[in-house]
Design a protein around this motif. Structure first.
Motif, short mmCIF file in Angstrom:
data_model
loop_
_atom_site.label_atom_id
_atom_site.label_comp_id
_atom_site.label_asym_id
_atom_site.label_seq_id
_atom_site.Cartn_x
_atom_site.Cartn_y
_atom_site.Cartn_z
N ARG A 18 0.87 -1.18 0.00
CA ARG A 18 0.00 0.00 0.00
C ARG A 18 0.90 1.23 0.00
NH1 ARG A 18 -2.05 3.38 3.95
NH2 ARG A 18 -0.74 2.36 5.51
N MET A 19 0.68 2.14 -0.93
CA MET A 19 1.51 3.33 -1.05
C MET A 19 0.81 4.52 -0.39
SD MET A 19 4.10 2.06 -2.60
CE MET A 19 5.10 3.37 -3.29
N VAL A 20 1.63 5.37 0.23
CA VAL A 20 1.11 6.61 0.83
C VAL A 20 2.01 7.76 0.41
CG1 VAL A 20 0.11 5.45 2.85
CG2 VAL A 20 2.44 6.35 2.99
N MET A 21 1.44 8.94 0.40
CA MET A 21 2.24 10.15 0.23
C MET A 21 2.71 10.51 1.63
SD MET A 21 3.60 12.19 -1.73
CE MET A 21 4.29 13.79 -1.88
N CYS A 22 3.95 10.22 1.93
CA CYS A 22 4.47 10.34 3.29
C CYS A 22 4.59 11.80 3.71
CB CYS A 22 5.83 9.65 3.39
SG CYS A 22 6.52 9.68 5.05
N LYS A 23 3.91 12.14 4.80
CA LYS A 23 3.96 13.50 5.35
C LYS A 23 5.36 13.86 5.83
CE LYS A 23 -0.31 15.17 5.64
NZ LYS A 23 -0.72 16.46 5.16
#
Length: 92
Positions: free
Chosen positions: A3-8
């Motif tokens: 699962r990919m996230v736009m890392c804060k």
């Protein structure tokens, strides 16, 4: 596939966590927007906080401090170091 996230924290798309780290809204926010790489950085920071503040994971007040530090670490400019913190000396 991860699962990919736009890392804060790191500002780029990376594999996200496979678990919700805290049983609250902050845990959900971290799950939704923090990468595995940023979580590894947090774990190192977490160890330092636990040692410097001499926190106990079972103590509710300690947990609140950790939640505050996690909020700052992931979603603010960065977490504050303890006032008396001295980095460990490098070996060698």
């Amino acid at each position: 596939m991860a699962r990919m996230v736009m890392c804060k924290k790191l500002g780029k798309e990376l594999p996200g966590l496979t678990f919700k780290p805290f049983p609250n809204e902050l845990g959900q926010r971290i799950y939704d927007s923090v990468s595995q790489d940023a979580w590894k950085l947090w774990l190192e920071h977490f160890k330092m906080i636990m040692n410097e503040y001499r926190l106990s994971p079972a103590d509710p007040r300690s947990q609140e401090i950790l939640y505050q530090q996690a909020e700052q670490f992931f979603f603010s400019e960065g977490a504050q170091l303890p006032p008396d913190y001295r980095p460990p000396r490098s070996k060698g």
